[in-house]
Design a protein around this motif. Sequence first.
Motif, short mmCIF file in Angstrom:
data_model
loop_
_atom_site.label_atom_id
_atom_site.label_comp_id
_atom_site.label_asym_id
_atom_site.label_seq_id
_atom_site.Cartn_x
_atom_site.Cartn_y
_atom_site.Cartn_z
N GLN A 185 0.79 -1.22 0.00
CA GLN A 185 0.00 0.00 0.00
C GLN A 185 0.83 1.28 0.00
OE1 GLN A 185 -3.03 -0.43 3.17
NE2 GLN A 185 -4.37 -1.27 1.60
N GLU A 186 2.16 1.13 0.03
CA GLU A 186 2.97 2.36 0.07
C GLU A 186 4.13 2.39 -0.92
OE1 GLU A 186 2.92 4.65 3.87
OE2 GLU A 186 3.06 2.64 4.74
N SER B 157 1.62 6.89 0.54
CA SER B 157 0.30 6.60 -0.03
C SER B 157 -0.36 7.86 -0.57
CB SER B 157 -0.62 5.97 1.04
OG SER B 157 -0.18 4.69 1.42
#
Length: 458
Positions: free
Chosen positions: A95-96, A441
């Motif tokens: 997610q990053e 993000s």
Amino acid sequence: MELAPPSRPGPRWLLLLLLLLPLPLLGQSALGAVTDEPTEEGKEVWGYVTVRQDAHMFWWLYYATHPCKNFSELPLVMWLQGGPGGSSTGFGNFQEIGPLDTDLKPRKTTWLQAASLLFVDNPVGTGFSYVNKSASYAKDLAMVAADMMVLLKTFFDCHKEFQTIPFYIFSESYGGKMAAGIGLELYKAVQQGTIKCNFSGVALGDSWISPVDSVLSWGPYLYSMSLLDDQGLAEVSHVAEQVLDAVNKGLYKEATQLWEKAEMVIEKNTDGVNFYNILTKDTPMSSMESSLEFMRSHLVRLCQRHVRHLHGDSLSQLMNGPIRKKLKIIPEDFSWGAQSSNVFMNMEGDFMKPVISIVDELLEAGVNVTVYNGQLDLIVDTMGQEAWVRKLKWPELPKFNQLRWKALYSDPKSSETSAFVKSYKNLAFYWILRAGHMVPSDQGDMALKMMKLVTQQE
């Protein structure tokens, strides 16, 4: 590896299958590190290290994939997630900053294009890391750092190709507190010759370095953003002073309870502001969920608020499904994130302890320290970060404070300011605009640019 095919195979499924096929793994086992590694870029390997009896830490390494450079010409970055109990191999990876997102599609702003990436699930019990006995969870920062020294010694002994490559520890949230402690112990180990690596610095992102400075700044920050009225500011400031009093007396467990109380006061007065990005709002709970939440202990409520968001349903399904099948070494009776709440609970006495003195020691030792923070973060707001930086005893701090910041642009063709930076000798501070708690993000391009600047690639 075999994956059960969908009912209607198609091109998209074939793409996912190709992405999930494991790359060559040599010598991996559930309780030991890889002992023989591929040296070409674009490879990935993973494994477990038993850091203490009944305590097993999972790591995942991606070799850099720069189009013109070999991985040996680029730095190695270790990413530490927050919580404690947030998974680096899950959240940070998918997610990053990792090569793929949670849909297993390539990430345009992956840090892999400028560095090899080492994701570690720490403290033990986080993500795919696990303990066999409840007494084996880490209880404080000293134990967390000691465990990581075991992992890093094993890693660099088995990955000699990385011993001379610049090694940086990047972090987020509680991961920043851990990065400070780990960084200092790693510096000592390198000086003593017990770990062979080219340790080049730590980056503390939206980091829980001085919790009380964050809590004290919540009221003024929210008030300045029109998210508290006069009465709300007074209520938040009152409980913040209670937190300060408990910390000053060394009553850290009591301070943890008051921290949770302060958050509840804020939620009531702001109509549920999101602690990770003030421009969004927490999803309201049903009346039944709200009643259960109220009946739980303060630790359970804190864990729900600060660890649950790191284990979203889609990420859990990905990690416990396709990724677990790909890795092949995860114990059958264990699932990703299953012990994370226990990790959080066992660190209760450590939450509110400041580590400003550790940052001072890093600076005094000449270790490069970078502080970066998202403009829209509340839980670790920029005002609180600036407050603890002003408390540093580093002799060069007055000269750092006298400097003017410099504007940064993530897009060289645009005049829109993406961040500000101030740097003097081995201390740097980045103010990341339009970003919340999870900077990569929210502002992937700027985060990547910052990483290149920190690792001296720009």
